[in-house]
Design a protein around this motif. Structure first.
Motif, PDB file in Angstrom:
ATOM      1  N   ARG A  18       0.831  -1.209   0.000  1.00 46.02           N
ATOM      2  CA  ARG A  18       0.000   0.000   0.000  1.00 46.02           C
ATOM      3  C   ARG A  18       0.861   1.252   0.000  1.00 46.02           C
ATOM      4  O   ARG A  18       0.566   2.223  -0.716  1.00 46.02           O
ATOM      5  CB  ARG A  18      -0.916  -0.034   1.218  1.00 46.02           C
ATOM      6  N   LEU A  19       1.922   1.273   0.769  1.00 43.61           N
ATOM      7  CA  LEU A  19       2.805   2.439   0.804  1.00 43.61           C
ATOM      8  C   LEU A  19       3.478   2.661  -0.550  1.00 43.61           C
ATOM      9  O   LEU A  19       3.642   3.800  -0.987  1.00 43.61           O
ATOM     10  CB  LEU A  19       3.868   2.267   1.887  1.00 43.61           C
ATOM     11  N   ILE A  20       3.879   1.571  -1.193  1.00 44.01           N
ATOM     12  CA  ILE A  20       4.494   1.704  -2.521  1.00 44.01           C
ATOM     13  C   ILE A  20       3.468   2.228  -3.518  1.00 44.01           C
ATOM     14  O   ILE A  20       3.784   3.064  -4.374  1.00 44.01           O
ATOM     15  CB  ILE A  20       5.081   0.355  -2.979  1.00 44.01           C
ATOM     16  N   LEU A  21       2.221   1.769  -3.401  1.00 42.12           N
ATOM     17  CA  LEU A  21       1.157   2.255  -4.268  1.00 42.12           C
ATOM     18  C   LEU A  21       0.946   3.747  -4.073  1.00 42.12           C
ATOM     19  O   LEU A  21       0.820   4.507  -5.042  1.00 42.12           O
ATOM     20  CB  LEU A  21      -0.138   1.498  -3.964  1.00 42.12           C
ATOM     21  N   GLU A  22       0.920   4.184  -2.815  1.00 41.84           N
ATOM     22  CA  GLU A  22       0.582   5.572  -2.505  1.00 41.84           C
ATOM     23  C   GLU A  22       1.759   6.523  -2.668  1.00 41.84           C
ATOM     24  O   GLU A  22       1.572   7.687  -3.035  1.00 41.84           O
ATOM     25  CB  GLU A  22       0.055   5.669  -1.070  1.00 41.84           C
ATOM     26  N   HIS A  23       2.982   6.045  -2.392  1.00 36.95           N
ATOM     27  CA  HIS A  23       4.128   6.952  -2.345  1.00 36.95           C
ATOM     28  C   HIS A  23       5.255   6.597  -3.308  1.00 36.95           C
ATOM     29  O   HIS A  23       6.283   7.284  -3.319  1.00 36.95           O
ATOM     30  CB  HIS A  23       4.689   7.003  -0.919  1.00 36.95           C
ATOM     31  N   GLY A  24       5.086   5.531  -4.099  1.00 37.87           N
ATOM     32  CA  GLY A  24       6.152   5.144  -5.009  1.00 37.87           C
ATOM     33  C   GLY A  24       6.355   6.145  -6.134  1.00 37.87           C
ATOM     34  O   GLY A  24       5.422   6.889  -6.466  1.00 37.87           O
ATOM     35  N   PRO A  25       7.547   6.180  -6.730  1.00 38.42           N
ATOM     36  CA  PRO A  25       8.702   5.344  -6.403  1.00 38.42           C
ATOM     37  C   PRO A  25       9.261   5.675  -5.011  1.00 38.42           C
ATOM     38  O   PRO A  25       9.371   6.851  -4.649  1.00 38.42           O
ATOM     39  CB  PRO A  25       9.712   5.696  -7.495  1.00 38.42           C
ATOM     40  N   ILE A  26       9.605   4.649  -4.252  1.00 32.68           N
ATOM     41  CA  ILE A  26      10.080   4.827  -2.890  1.00 32.68           C
ATOM     42  C   ILE A  26      11.147   3.776  -2.611  1.00 32.68           C
ATOM     43  O   ILE A  26      11.103   2.671  -3.150  1.00 32.68           O
ATOM     44  CB  ILE A  26       8.897   4.707  -1.895  1.00 32.68           C
ATOM     45  N   ASN A  27      12.144   4.128  -1.769  1.00 34.89           N
ATOM     46  CA  ASN A  27      13.226   3.185  -1.492  1.00 34.89           C
ATOM     47  C   ASN A  27      12.964   2.400  -0.215  1.00 34.89           C
ATOM     48  O   ASN A  27      12.049   2.690   0.558  1.00 34.89           O
ATOM     49  CB  ASN A  27      14.577   3.904  -1.432  1.00 34.89           C
ATOM     50  N   GLN A 165      -4.032  11.074  -7.728  1.00 31.24           N
ATOM     51  CA  GLN A 165      -4.706   9.881  -7.225  1.00 31.24           C
ATOM     52  C   GLN A 165      -3.903   8.685  -7.694  1.00 31.24           C
ATOM     53  O   GLN A 165      -3.877   8.361  -8.883  1.00 31.24           O
ATOM     54  CB  GLN A 165      -6.143   9.820  -7.745  1.00 31.24           C
ATOM     55  N   HIS A 166      -3.255   8.008  -6.750  1.00 26.30           N
ATOM     56  CA  HIS A 166      -2.363   6.911  -7.099  1.00 26.30           C
ATOM     57  C   HIS A 166      -3.107   5.594  -7.290  1.00 26.30           C
ATOM     58  O   HIS A 166      -2.512   4.595  -7.687  1.00 26.30           O
ATOM     59  CB  HIS A 166      -1.294   6.759  -6.012  1.00 26.30           C
ATOM     60  N   HIS A 167      -4.381   5.603  -6.984  1.00 27.27           N
ATOM     61  CA  HIS A 167      -5.196   4.396  -7.140  1.00 27.27           C
ATOM     62  C   HIS A 167      -6.597   4.810  -7.577  1.00 27.27           C
ATOM     63  O   HIS A 167      -7.120   5.826  -7.127  1.00 27.27           O
ATOM     64  CB  HIS A 167      -5.268   3.640  -5.811  1.00 27.27           C
ATOM     65  N   CYS A 168      -7.176   4.042  -8.476  1.00 20.23           N
ATOM     66  CA  CYS A 168      -8.545   4.308  -8.929  1.00 20.23           C
ATOM     67  C   CYS A 168      -9.336   3.009  -8.887  1.00 20.23           C
ATOM     68  O   CYS A 168      -9.086   2.104  -9.701  1.00 20.23           O
ATOM     69  CB  CYS A 168      -8.553   4.887 -10.343  1.00 20.23           C
ATOM     70  N   PRO A 169     -10.273   2.879  -7.966  1.00 20.47           N
ATOM     71  CA  PRO A 169     -11.043   1.644  -7.853  1.00 20.47           C
ATOM     72  C   PRO A 169     -11.887   1.324  -9.085  1.00 20.47           C
ATOM     73  O   PRO A 169     -12.302   0.185  -9.267  1.00 20.47           O
ATOM     74  CB  PRO A 169     -11.948   1.897  -6.629  1.00 20.47           C
ATOM     75  N   VAL A 170     -12.165   2.332  -9.920  1.00 21.94           N
ATOM     76  CA  VAL A 170     -13.023   2.111 -11.093  1.00 21.94           C
ATOM     77  C   VAL A 170     -12.259   2.312 -12.400  1.00 21.94           C
ATOM     78  O   VAL A 170     -12.853   2.601 -13.422  1.00 21.94           O
ATOM     79  CB  VAL A 170     -14.261   3.049 -11.047  1.00 21.94           C
ATOM     80  N   ILE A 202      -5.276   7.074 -14.770  1.00 21.21           N
ATOM     81  CA  ILE A 202      -4.927   5.660 -14.735  1.00 21.21           C
ATOM     82  C   ILE A 202      -5.739   4.910 -15.788  1.00 21.21           C
ATOM     83  O   ILE A 202      -5.250   3.974 -16.418  1.00 21.21           O
ATOM     84  CB  ILE A 202      -5.181   5.088 -13.330  1.00 21.21           C
ATOM     85  N   ALA A 203      -6.976   5.344 -15.984  1.00 15.78           N
ATOM     86  CA  ALA A 203      -7.863   4.692 -16.945  1.00 15.78           C
ATOM     87  C   ALA A 203      -7.298   4.726 -18.355  1.00 15.78           C
ATOM     88  O   ALA A 203      -7.571   3.832 -19.173  1.00 15.78           O
ATOM     89  CB  ALA A 203      -9.244   5.348 -16.920  1.00 15.78           C
ATOM     90  N   HIS A 204      -6.500   5.744 -18.677  1.00 14.59           N
ATOM     91  CA  HIS A 204      -5.919   5.872 -20.010  1.00 14.59           C
ATOM     92  C   HIS A 204      -4.507   5.313 -20.075  1.00 14.59           C
ATOM     93  O   HIS A 204      -3.788   5.552 -21.046  1.00 14.59           O
ATOM     94  CB  HIS A 204      -5.921   7.335 -20.445  1.00 14.59           C
ATOM     95  N   GLY A 205      -4.095   4.609 -19.023  1.00 17.74           N
ATOM     96  CA  GLY A 205      -2.787   3.973 -19.049  1.00 17.74           C
ATOM     97  C   GLY A 205      -1.693   4.712 -18.327  1.00 17.74           C
ATOM     98  O   GLY A 205      -0.537   4.255 -18.297  1.00 17.74           O
ATOM     99  N   ASP A 206      -1.986   5.867 -17.739  1.00 17.52           N
ATOM    100  CA  ASP A 206      -0.981   6.607 -16.982  1.00 17.52           C
ATOM    101  C   ASP A 206      -0.823   5.978 -15.596  1.00 17.52           C
ATOM    102  O   ASP A 206      -1.726   5.309 -15.087  1.00 17.52           O
ATOM    103  CB  ASP A 206      -1.381   8.075 -16.852  1.00 17.52           C
ATOM    104  N   GLY A 207       0.314   6.220 -14.968  1.00 14.37           N
ATOM    105  CA  GLY A 207       0.560   5.634 -13.664  1.00 14.37           C
ATOM    106  C   GLY A 207      -0.247   6.253 -12.551  1.00 14.37           C
ATOM    107  O   GLY A 207      -0.528   5.609 -11.537  1.00 14.37           O
ATOM    108  N   VAL A 208      -0.625   7.521 -12.736  1.00 15.38           N
ATOM    109  CA  VAL A 208      -1.324   8.277 -11.700  1.00 15.38           C
ATOM    110  C   VAL A 208      -2.368   9.171 -12.357  1.00 15.38           C
ATOM    111  O   VAL A 208      -2.142   9.684 -13.458  1.00 15.38           O
ATOM    112  CB  VAL A 208      -0.330   9.158 -10.894  1.00 15.38           C
ATOM    113  N   CYS A 209      -3.507   9.355 -11.698  1.00 15.44           N
ATOM    114  CA  CYS A 209      -4.468  10.372 -12.146  1.00 15.44           C
ATOM    115  C   CYS A 209      -3.982  11.719 -11.621  1.00 15.44           C
ATOM    116  O   CYS A 209      -3.852  11.900 -10.407  1.00 15.44           O
ATOM    117  CB  CYS A 209      -5.866  10.081 -11.595  1.00 15.44           C
ATOM    118  N   THR A 210      -3.705  12.646 -12.523  1.00 15.03           N
ATOM    119  CA  THR A 210      -3.141  13.936 -12.136  1.00 15.03           C
ATOM    120  C   THR A 210      -4.061  15.064 -12.566  1.00 15.03           C
ATOM    121  O   THR A 210      -4.462  15.134 -13.729  1.00 15.03           O
ATOM    122  CB  THR A 210      -1.755  14.138 -12.786  1.00 15.03           C
ATOM    123  N   THR A 211      -4.388  15.932 -11.628  1.00 17.54           N
ATOM    124  CA  THR A 211      -5.257  17.076 -11.897  1.00 17.54           C
ATOM    125  C   THR A 211      -4.544  18.349 -11.489  1.00 17.54           C
ATOM    126  O   THR A 211      -4.075  18.473 -10.348  1.00 17.54           O
ATOM    127  CB  THR A 211      -6.577  16.974 -11.106  1.00 17.54           C
TER     128      THR A 211
END
Length: 246
Positions: A18-27, A165-170, A202-211
């Motif tokens: 979950r942390l990698i999902l929310e804050h990645g790239p992360i070491n 938004q690093h995750h999109c449930p839909v 994310i829906a269009h293939g990007d890693g993150v939804c950015t606004t």
């Protein structure tokens, strides 16, 4: 290892993912610090997640370093890892929207999408009235995170702010029905009281939804709404309540 120990191990591994999902790239060091794990403990969970295909490494050479030392290793979520966080209702939701589009047309899908985000606007409008305008993006990000979108807020290099938004449930459904993303973007503009622009999804293939969120000062300098812009009753209510102190 007992069942209780196995359960705790799985729980910790899920927190790492979950942390990698929310804050990645992360070491690995940052992960250990956030979770209170030893370097060996972090490495054990990272190795397991790598073996499962949930994450993948990226090598980045530290800024200013040329040819010396090993590049820093960062970890990011994979498509398979992201899918593990998806809700199990994508198939049903997609079928329902296809049925709606076939029976009532594409406009019905757009109307449905707007009805879905109306709840978000109604729920967050009171909170937006209580915080200064420069904190609204942060409050929105926290609310979206609570809803499962793993969102974050930061300053944009070009001015204004950036909502990620690093995750999109839909995401899988939104790939077929972009009306969902469009309605969500409209809702963000209403809640923040300033123009917003969706830069990636994310829906269009990007890693993150950015606004991108325009600076309020720039918006206030305009004589009126830009061509094609609309001010919804929800947005008007937010601004009026803020001015009257209600």
């Amino acid at each position: 290892m007992t069942n209780a120990e196995k359960g705790a191990e799985r729980g910790t591994r899920a927190r790492v993912a979950r942390l990698i999902l929310e804050h990645g790239p992360i070491n690995a060091a940052a992960l250990g610090e956030r979770l209170g794990l030893t370097p060996a403990g972090v490495r054990r969970h990272l190795d397991a997640l790598l073996a499962e295909g949930m994450i993948e490494p990226r090598s980045v050479r530290p800024r200013g370093q040329r040819g010396r030392g090993r590049p820093a290793k960062l970890f990011v979520i994979t498509d398979a890892g992201r899918s593990a966080f998806e809700h199990a209702y994508d198939g049903l939701a997609g079928s329902a929207l296809r049925f709606l589009a076939a029976r009532a047309g594409e406009q019905a899908v757009a109307d449905f999408a707007r009805s879905q985000v109306t709840g978000l606007v109604r729920r967050l409008a009171p909170a937006m009235r209580e915080v200064p305008a420069d904190q609204r993006v942060r409050v929105l990000a926290e609310a979206l995170t609570a809803d499962g979108y793993a969102a974050s807020a930061s300053e944009a290099k070009s001015g204004g702010e950036q909502l990620c938004q690093h995750h999109c449930p839909v995401a899988h459904v939104a790939a077929e029905f972009p009306q969902l993303c469009e309605a969500e973007t409209e809702a963000f503009g209403e809640l923040l009281g300033t123009p917003v622009q969706r830069l990636a999804t994310i829906a269009h293939g990007d890693g993150v939804c950015t606004t991108h969120v325009s600076p309020r000062a720039l918006s206030a300098q305009r004589a009126g709404p830009s061509p094609g812009a609309t001010i919804s009753p929800s947005q008007t209510a937010i601004e009026t309540s803020k001015e009257t102190g209600r």
